[in-house]
Structures are given as C-alpha cells and as structure tokens.
Write an enzyme that holds these catalytic residues in place. Sequence first.
Site, PDB file in Angstrom:
ATOM      1  N   ASP A 199      23.608 -35.146 -15.276  1.00  0.00           N
ATOM      2  CA  ASP A 199      22.299 -35.820 -15.315  1.00  0.00           C
ATOM      3  C   ASP A 199      22.462 -37.254 -15.825  1.00  0.00           C
ATOM      4  OD1 ASP A 199      21.234 -33.326 -14.587  1.00  0.00           O
ATOM      5  OD2 ASP A 199      19.470 -33.595 -15.855  1.00  0.00           O
TER       6      ASP A 199
ATOM      7  N   TYR B 148      24.855 -20.835 -21.674  1.00  0.00           N
ATOM      8  CA  TYR B 148      23.925 -20.318 -20.664  1.00  0.00           C
ATOM      9  C   TYR B 148      24.133 -18.822 -20.416  1.00  0.00           C
ATOM     10  CZ  TYR B 148      22.175 -24.960 -19.340  1.00  0.00           C
ATOM     11  OH  TYR B 148      21.570 -26.192 -19.343  1.00  0.00           O
TER      12      TYR B 148
ATOM     13  N   ASP C  93      31.170 -35.827 -26.403  1.00  0.00           N
ATOM     14  CA  ASP C  93      30.223 -36.834 -26.907  1.00  0.00           C
ATOM     15  C   ASP C  93      30.751 -38.245 -26.642  1.00  0.00           C
ATOM     16  OD1 ASP C  93      32.262 -36.200 -28.704  1.00  0.00           O
ATOM     17  OD2 ASP C  93      31.037 -36.445 -30.499  1.00  0.00           O
TER      18      ASP C  93
ATOM     19  N   ASP D 231      26.046 -29.725 -17.150  1.00  0.00           N
ATOM     20  CA  ASP D 231      24.632 -29.932 -16.803  1.00  0.00           C
ATOM     21  C   ASP D 231      24.176 -31.302 -17.336  1.00  0.00           C
ATOM     22  OD1 ASP D 231      22.176 -29.284 -15.745  1.00  0.00           O
ATOM     23  OD2 ASP D 231      21.642 -27.824 -17.286  1.00  0.00           O
TER      24      ASP D 231
ATOM     25  N   LYS E  92      34.683 -29.914 -26.725  1.00  0.00           N
ATOM     26  CA  LYS E  92      34.374 -30.311 -28.105  1.00  0.00           C
ATOM     27  C   LYS E  92      35.127 -29.346 -29.026  1.00  0.00           C
ATOM     28  CE  LYS E  92      32.052 -32.855 -31.066  1.00  0.00           C
ATOM     29  NZ  LYS E  92      32.430 -34.262 -31.315  1.00  0.00           N
TER      30      LYS E  92
HETATM   31  N1  GGG Z   1      17.653 -27.512  -8.519  1.00  0.00           N
HETATM   32  C1  GGG Z   1      18.128 -27.415  -9.823  1.00  0.00           C
HETATM   33  C2  GGG Z   1      17.088 -27.023 -10.819  1.00  0.00           C
HETATM   34  O1  GGG Z   1      16.108 -26.397 -10.507  1.00  0.00           O
HETATM   35  N2  GGG Z   1      17.329 -27.444 -12.032  1.00  0.00           N
HETATM   36  C3  GGG Z   1      16.508 -27.099 -13.139  1.00  0.00           C
HETATM   37  C4  GGG Z   1      17.275 -26.517 -14.259  1.00  0.00           C
HETATM   38  O2  GGG Z   1      16.693 -26.188 -15.272  1.00  0.00           O
HETATM   39  N3  GGG Z   1      18.566 -26.372 -14.109  1.00  0.00           N
HETATM   40  C5  GGG Z   1      19.423 -25.812 -15.066  1.00  0.00           C
HETATM   41  C6  GGG Z   1      20.802 -25.673 -14.484  1.00  0.00           C
HETATM   42  O3  GGG Z   1      21.129 -26.314 -13.497  1.00  0.00           O
HETATM   43  O4  GGG Z   1      21.587 -24.903 -15.025  1.00  0.00           O
END
Ligand code: GGG
Length: 326
Positions: free
Chosen positions: A227, A120, A199, A223, A167
């Site tokens: 999820d 990122y 993984d 991230d 990893k």
């Molecule tokens: N409220 C979190 C949000 O808007 N997530 C969308 C997203 O693309 N998040 C990427 C991240 O959390 O780095």
Amino acid sequence: MTHEIAVIPGDGIGQEVTPAAVEVLEALDVDFDFVEGDAGDAVKAETGEALPQATRKMAADADATLFGAAGETAADVILPLREVVGSFANVRPAVSYPGLDAVQPDTDIVFVRENTEGVYSGIEDEITEGVRTLTRVVTEEASRDIAEFGFDYAKQNGFDDVTIAHKANVMRETDGLFLETAEAVAEERGADYDTALMDALAMHLVMHPEDYGVVICPNLAGDMLSDLAAGLVGGLGLLPSANVGEENALFEPVHGSAPDIAGQGVANPSAMILSAAMLLDHLGYDDEGDRVRAAVEGVLDEGPRTPDLGGDASTDEVTSAVLDRL
Ligand code: GGG
C-alpha cells in the site's frame, strides 16, 4: 478450450470495477465462461453469512477467480477465499507509469507476500476485560514456500534485487524463523539477496524505490508495504494482485471497497483490469495479458483519468478507453 472464471465483485467499488475487468476479458479472443458469486457486507446483512457456501464452491471449482473488494467483512471473505483457492503467495506489483505524476517515477517492485499466516491467522482472544491478544503464527513450511516462490519469481521475471523483509530483532522467534528459512532458501539456490528490517525498509522504499526489485514479506508487512508503494506510483487504483496456489489462483486489486467513493461511478478500474491481465498470464495467455497491460498503460498516459489521478472521467469512460485500445 473454455475457462470457467468465478467473478465475485464483493463490496463497495468492487461492484463497479469488477464488471470493467469482465468486459475487458470478454473483448479478447479467449473462451471464458463467467459465473458470478455473492460475498461481503451486503450478503452478510441479508443472510447472516459473508461468504456463502455456493460462492466458496464456485471459487474452488473455477479455473480462476476474479475478486473485487472486501469491506467490513474482509476477514470473513477474502481470507477464506484465499484459503479456498489454496493460495500461499500474494503477488503485488507496484510500477510507475509514464505520464502519471508519481511521487517516485522509477518504481518497479513486486511484493511477494506470505498469504496464509502471521498476524492474519485469525487467532484473537479477549483474555479478560480490557485485554485482548493475537497469536502470530509463523511456520517453517509457509516461510519456505514463500521464499522459494519469491526467488523463483525474481529469476523468471528478470529481477536482480531480492530483499527479505522482517523484524527479527524484535519478533525473534516468529520473524527469526521467517528470516532464517528465507536465507536458507537463498543459500540453497546460490541467490544474491539483501535483508531489511521492515520499518527501515518502509523509509528506504519511499526515498529510493529504484533500489528494490522483489521484496519477500511476512503477511502484514506485505499488505502494508505494498500500500505504501501504491502511494509512490499514484495510488491504490493502480495496484493489481494475484493470489497464487499450487492448482488455483484468485486475482484482485490491492484496494478495498472505498466506501467514500462507492456508488459514484468514479472508481479507477485500472487495478482491477490489471488483475485480469495477471489472470490471463496465469492461464497461459501471455500475449493477451500484455495487450491488456499496454491498453491500460496507454490510457494512464493519455487519459481519460478518474479523479484519484486528477481527472474527471467515470469508471465507464476509462473502461471504454481501455477497450478502444485493445
Ligand atoms: N481487493 C482487496 C481488498 O478487498 N482489500 C481489503 C482488505 O482488507 N484486504 C486485506 C488483505 O489484502 O489481506
């Protein structure tokens, strides 16, 4: 004492769930001054800029920020906002709630996600037509910061199990550095820990989430794994998060803008309200944070529930039910 809170609803359902969290904070006996800022796809379409300077300044100057959701412009909104508040750690608790028909009812995991670098870092390029690259940045400093934060968090919050996700067998240099740095931090502290290839960890989390407590992760892994854990406990509508810096912090639900349901008034406000509870903890209002969490838990247990949890209630109905329980 008055606390200035920057409120940035962002895109899609961020516009619907952020006011719910503000209503909950307003119902408490805490003195807040809310200032609202624009950011996101709609602002970009209007002004050419997804994160106006005024909104950046608002977040930088506030005692804390509440952020709703980012859409297509996520990289131009949420990543710089996290930078503005100096946040190096993204704390994402995934908890099973009684009464909900979760895939895994014994989940109590906190993902401690490195929040500044990895894939990122935003360093992408097209080196020739049809070939694009991305530079993954991992530094010893950021790896140390997140590992220290993760082990401290585990100790302060009574978690016995700490897992370092990586990893390093493939990304030898980058995750190699992340892993060796995090292990050095554990050794210095005399802390117990496990390491897990990310993984394989994904599979184990699905099968045995009860084996995990705090999971320290590189940015993208944190991230994705959080999820995944949201899926185990009932969905993204339930996971709050805190972006923590040395001086400042930003609180947001883990979910994004959910364009499929945006505008219908049926988004689950729980993750956003639970993020506001984390904001209360951060400002030292632990009792109020606990009250908000208890109110949300009560509503999750007995309803009303939004459609993502099998109900037919609106965002406003769920918010009113939380307010009634406060
Ligand atoms: N409220 C979190 C949000 O808007 N997530 C969308 C997203 O693309 N998040 C990427 C991240 O959390 O780095």
